[in-house]
Design a protein around this motif. Structure first.
Motif, PDB file in Angstrom:
ATOM      1  N   LEU A  38      -6.333   0.199   0.332  1.00 38.37           N
ATOM      2  CA  LEU A  38      -5.397  -0.661  -0.383  1.00 38.37           C
ATOM      3  C   LEU A  38      -5.003  -1.866   0.453  1.00 38.37           C
ATOM      4  O   LEU A  38      -4.994  -3.004  -0.029  1.00 38.37           O
ATOM      5  CB  LEU A  38      -4.147   0.141  -0.762  1.00 38.37           C
ATOM      6  CG  LEU A  38      -4.299   1.171  -1.884  1.00 38.37           C
ATOM      7  CD1 LEU A  38      -3.063   2.056  -1.948  1.00 38.37           C
ATOM      8  CD2 LEU A  38      -4.532   0.489  -3.216  1.00 38.37           C
ATOM      9  N   SER A  65       0.956   4.044  -2.959  1.00 34.91           N
ATOM     10  CA  SER A  65       0.709   5.443  -2.604  1.00 34.91           C
ATOM     11  C   SER A  65       1.824   6.330  -3.143  1.00 34.91           C
ATOM     12  O   SER A  65       1.582   7.450  -3.612  1.00 34.91           O
ATOM     13  CB  SER A  65       0.594   5.591  -1.082  1.00 34.91           C
ATOM     14  OG  SER A  65      -0.547   4.898  -0.598  1.00 34.91           O
ATOM     15  N   ALA A 114       0.832  -1.203   0.000  1.00 36.90           N
ATOM     16  CA  ALA A 114       0.000   0.000   0.000  1.00 36.90           C
ATOM     17  C   ALA A 114       0.867   1.254   0.000  1.00 36.90           C
ATOM     18  O   ALA A 114       0.572   2.236  -0.695  1.00 36.90           O
ATOM     19  CB  ALA A 114      -0.927  -0.008   1.210  1.00 36.90           C
ATOM     20  N   LYS A 139      -4.617   4.522   1.639  1.00 40.56           N
ATOM     21  CA  LYS A 139      -3.772   3.390   2.009  1.00 40.56           C
ATOM     22  C   LYS A 139      -4.551   2.317   2.757  1.00 40.56           C
ATOM     23  O   LYS A 139      -4.332   1.120   2.563  1.00 40.56           O
ATOM     24  CB  LYS A 139      -2.590   3.866   2.854  1.00 40.56           C
ATOM     25  CG  LYS A 139      -1.517   4.576   2.047  1.00 40.56           C
ATOM     26  CD  LYS A 139      -0.380   5.047   2.932  1.00 40.56           C
ATOM     27  CE  LYS A 139       0.346   3.877   3.575  1.00 40.56           C
ATOM     28  NZ  LYS A 139       1.534   4.318   4.338  1.00 40.56           N
ATOM     29  N   THR A 171      -1.259   6.767  -6.571  1.00 45.90           N
ATOM     30  CA  THR A 171      -2.653   6.340  -6.565  1.00 45.90           C
ATOM     31  C   THR A 171      -3.481   7.201  -5.608  1.00 45.90           C
ATOM     32  O   THR A 171      -2.978   7.673  -4.593  1.00 45.90           O
ATOM     33  CB  THR A 171      -2.781   4.858  -6.144  1.00 45.90           C
ATOM     34  OG1 THR A 171      -4.165   4.483  -6.160  1.00 45.90           O
ATOM     35  CG2 THR A 171      -2.248   4.628  -4.750  1.00 45.90           C
TER      36      THR A 171
END
Length: 206
Positions: A193, A182, A178, A190, A186
């Motif tokens: 994710l 990040s 994650a 988090k 994206t």
């Protein structure tokens, strides 16, 4: 852009502008089609001014790779390597292309050559770690990935996540993955994710 405006005949400035257009979408978002077109135009301008500009040829090859035009990427990439076998950008992107074709060992050899010229490049460290992982060499893969991560290159967390999962620690791996995504820009939080990687529920859906 400012450099090309100050000196429209400066081939290296056009090549650098082509590189910027080629990669900015990956890190800051934008329209892929527009950036490919702008990158190709800048690269071709650089080549028009100086046909021996290896980096400009390398950019054209990279853009073909990004568009999944694998046959078309070969000629400009080969020309870049012919013009300057030691160019870091040409070697790095040629390694990307070889890896995409499953030629992982050949890709690693080009990364090694590029690292001789720029041993502190954290992107190069990450990619070397990624290739070593693909070659089932986890210990050196982790060494390079940790070095890149320590230098602030969060995408290196991908390899760290793989190792956590391999060792049976999926929760730790989910956090590393994650963090890596990040760092790639994206917009997904988090926490979401991590939940997705662990097979949890996100927004009420499995």
């Amino acid at each position: 852009q400012e450099a090309t405006a100050l000196d429209p005949e400066f081939s290296r400035a056009w090549a650098k502008l082509a590189v910027a257009h080629a990669v900015v979408v990956q890190y800051a978002g934008g329209d892929w089609q527009e950036n490919w077109a702008a990158s190709d135009a800048a690269a071709n301008r650089a080549i028009e001014l100086n046909p021996g500009n290896a980096e400009a040829h390398a950019v054209l090859g990279y853009n073909h790779l990004s568009r999944r035009e694998y046959l078309q990427m070969v000629a400009p990439s080969s020309e870049a390597m012919r013009l300057d076998p030691e160019d870091v950008t040409a070697n790095f992107w040629a390694a990307n292309q070889l890896a995409a074709m499953g030629r992982t060992s050949d890709a690693l050899a080009l990364i090694d050559r590029a690292q001789v010229r720029d041993p502190a490049d954290r992107l190069m460290m990450f990619y070397k770690g990624f290739l070593l992982w693909a070659l089932h060499q986890p210990e050196p893969a982790l060494e390079f990935s940790r070095s890149a991560y320590a230098l602030g290159f969060s995408p290196a967390g991908v390899v760290l996540a793989y190792e956590q999962a391999r060792q049976g620690r999926p929760e730790d791996g989910a956090r590393d993955y994650a963090t890596a995504l990040s760092g790639m820009g994206t917009k997904i939080p988090k926490a979401e994710l991590e939940a997705m990687f662990l097979g949890g529920y996100v927004g009420g859906e499995q």
